[in-house]
Design a protein around this motif. Structure first.
Motif: not given
Lengths: 289, 316
Positions: B298, B292, A17-19, A6, B253, A22, A24, B314-316, B301
């Protein structure tokens, strides 16, 4: 498995920050490994981010081809139109909604061959929009056919014994056709490309930026140009910034392409001229409505 | 690119016999391309030749456009055999740039050598290789005081500053010629005559003034050899909060194109057994963000976080 993060919850350090820009749910994108179009897309989104352009006031139009698909990943108003016609579509869009920032992403085949006519007339009209011409010297998506910018003697599926046609210099064509901002940059120089795109988007009038990009899987492989890193490094040997070119008579290396801002014109922008004419006609007929 | 020339002249006339010494005088002139090393050596060679010496001059030039290292050997005397000065045999070392002077110090004769250097610093790109935050320049740390303590006679002056005060910083080499003139046995008017014949007509006045100013400076500072009140300390690196770069790679990715691995200037990435980019040496990363910028997918980072702040993705 696509383990998407997220963007709101990512750690940040204040850099681009490219996100944020985008879609996603469509990532990872469809482009081949090492394709330069991804780098060009980053540079464009970075430039838009630094210009502080509102996504709702941004319209990105693209045609067909690898370049055409890049627009689909941008989280803004994007349009994927017929082959060679993104400029025609964008012209109508800009005339109907002058408040939008209109950006056209197109390829060498899309803009210079199939849409060559629209390219010339868009340059001539000088409507306030930006064309980003991703030049990878080939029709990648349709199977690797020869394009107007394919270097002489290079192999493609339609030139199995080497390309016999001379190449188009897109920047010279745009300049001759009347574009008021013409620039060129390679994907290797991403920050420079970002700066150039910032100037192009901010320019009032038709601006054209040719991005030297790499097709690694089809063009590079067929011509034995090496893997992705070798191809992107080869851009360096072909580059000379405009300012440098003008100060040194004896180049250290041959000069296949010039980079930087190549031309700036000061012709009147199309909508400005159009509004002036409307006012003149209304005044002649006696008072406004 | 590199060229060596040897100018050889026979002993000319009997007029200047009295200044011709038995042992050749060795003058080594060093600097950075574009500063005028060759001009200085030509002036000296012409002057010595006019005084009846045999002169041999040998130089490496052609670096001017690159700002590279340039040196010129000038030897003159009754009979000169080799065009180059042996190590430890230079009577005068004239440096137009500080670090170049230090580099050639082993060529200076410790017993009788005279060291003359401009304290101007031209920091080469190679001295800026360490890109980490707050990293010091890779430039020489020795102060003029340290160096002058090691040589018998030494002059360290801000010749570029003197030339700038005269209105043309390019005359710095002529200021140094003025200092050099006090170490050699030629008449002031002969120096000026030769200099005036070498410089462009428009700059004769400023060069004349620069020469006299340099000569006057050397006479005034004959005992110490440097301006006590001038600050020669190197600029310290800008005070920035050190940042710890962290590289996050979105494995899903990455398409194994290898660009980040090959383009990383510090070689800190690699492809793992599944051909996905991986951080191999995080301690080498300087946070330059090249990976980067050039990742077409992409997937990379780079975050520059304050040191000590370790963030987990952090990942959901």
């Amino acid at each position: 498995m696509n383990e998407r993060a997220d963007p709101q919850k990512l750690p940040r350090d204040g850099s681009f920050e490219i996100r944020d820009w985008l879609r996603l749910e469509l990532m990872p994108h469809f482009m081949c490994p090492g394709c330069g179009h991804g780098i060009a897309l980053r540079a464009l989104l970075w430039a838009l981010d630094e210009l502080g352009i509102d996504k709702d006031k941004l319209a990105v139009v693209s045609g067909i081809g690898c370049s055409g698909r890049t627009a689909a990943y941008i989280d803004a108003n994007t349009f994927h139109v017929t082959h060679g016609r993104p400029l025609a579509f964008a012209t109508g869009l800009k005339l109907a909604r002058p408040d939008l920032t209109v950006i056209v992403i197109s390829g060498d085949g899309d803009s210079l061959a199939i849409g060559g006519n629209h390219f010339l007339h868009a340059c001539r009209r000088n409507l306030d929009m930006t064309l980003i011409l991703l030049n990878n010297e080939i029709y990648g998506m349709t199977g690797g056919q020869v394009s107007p910018t394919t270097t002489a003697d290079r192999f493609t599926t339609t030139t199995p014994f080497g390309n016999n046609e001379p190449v188009f210099d897109a920047c010279e064509v745009a300049k001759a056709a009347g574009a008021t901002f013409v620039g060129r940059e390679a994907t290797l120089q991403t920050p420079n490309l970002k700066d150039l795109l910032k100037h192009a988007v901010a320019h009032h009038g038709f601006s054209m930026v040719e991005v030297i990009s790499d097709c690694t899987e089809i063009y590079g492989r067929k011509n034995d140009l090496g893997n992705s890193p070798e191809m992107i490094l080869a851009q360096k040997s072909g580059m000379r910034p405009e300012a440098y070119r003008n100060t040194v008579d004896q180049p250290f290396r041959p000069n296949p392409f010039r980079t930087g801002v190549l031309h700036r014109g000061d012709r009147q922008e199309y909508l400005d001229a159009y509004r002036a004419r409307v006012q003149a006609v209304q005044a002649a007929k006696g008072g406004g409505k | 690119m590199t060229e060596t020339t040897v100018n050889e002249t026979a002993s000319a006339g009997a007029s200047g016999e009295k200044t011709v010494a038995e042992r050749p005088t060795n003058v080594l002139i060093v600097g950075v391309g574009g500063q005028g090393v060759i001009m200085v050596s030509k002036v000296l060679a012409t002057l010595a030749q006019a005084a009846g010496n045999q002169v041999k001059q040998s130089e490496v030039h052609g670096m001017a456009k690159r700002g590279g290292a340039v040196f010129s050997h000038v030897r003159f005397g009754r009979k000169v055999f080799s065009p180059t000065i042996p190590r430890g045999e230079a009577d005068v070392l004239l440096a137009l740039e500080w670090a170049e002077g230090l580099r050639w110090l082993p060529y200076l004769n410790r017993a009788r050598g005279v060291f003359i250097a401009d304290t101007q610093r031209i920091v080469p790109p190679f001295a800026c290789r360490n890109r980490a935050d707050g990293a010091p320049l890779g430039y020489s740390r020795e102060t003029p005081k340290d160096i002058l303590a090691k040589v018998r006679t030494g002059y360290a002056l801000n010749a570029t500053g003197i030339a700038e005060s005269l209105g043309n910083r390019r005359a710095a080499n002529t200021v140094l010629l003025g200092v050099l003139s006090t170490a050699l046995d030629f008449a002031e008017k002969d120096w000026l005559k030769v200099i005036e014949s070498f410089v462009p007509p428009k700059t004769v006045e400023v060069n004349r003034a620069a020469f006299l100013k340099g000569r006057e400076w050397a006479e005034r500072h004959a005992d110490v050899g440097l301006d006590e009140d001038v600050d020669f300390s190197l600029p310290s690196p800008p005070a920035v909060e050190p940042k710890r770069p962290q590289v996050f790679i979105e494995r899903a990715w990455c398409k194994s194109c290898d660009i980040c691995v090959k383009m990383c200037p510090e070689r800190c990435l690699e492809l793992d057994e599944k051909n996905i980019a991986r951080m191999k040496a995080p301690e080498r990363c300087t946070g330059c963000r090249l990976c980067e910028y050039l990742c077409p997918d992409f997937a990379i980072r780079v975050l520059r976080l304050p040191a000590g702040d370790s963030q987990q993705e952090v990942r959901p």
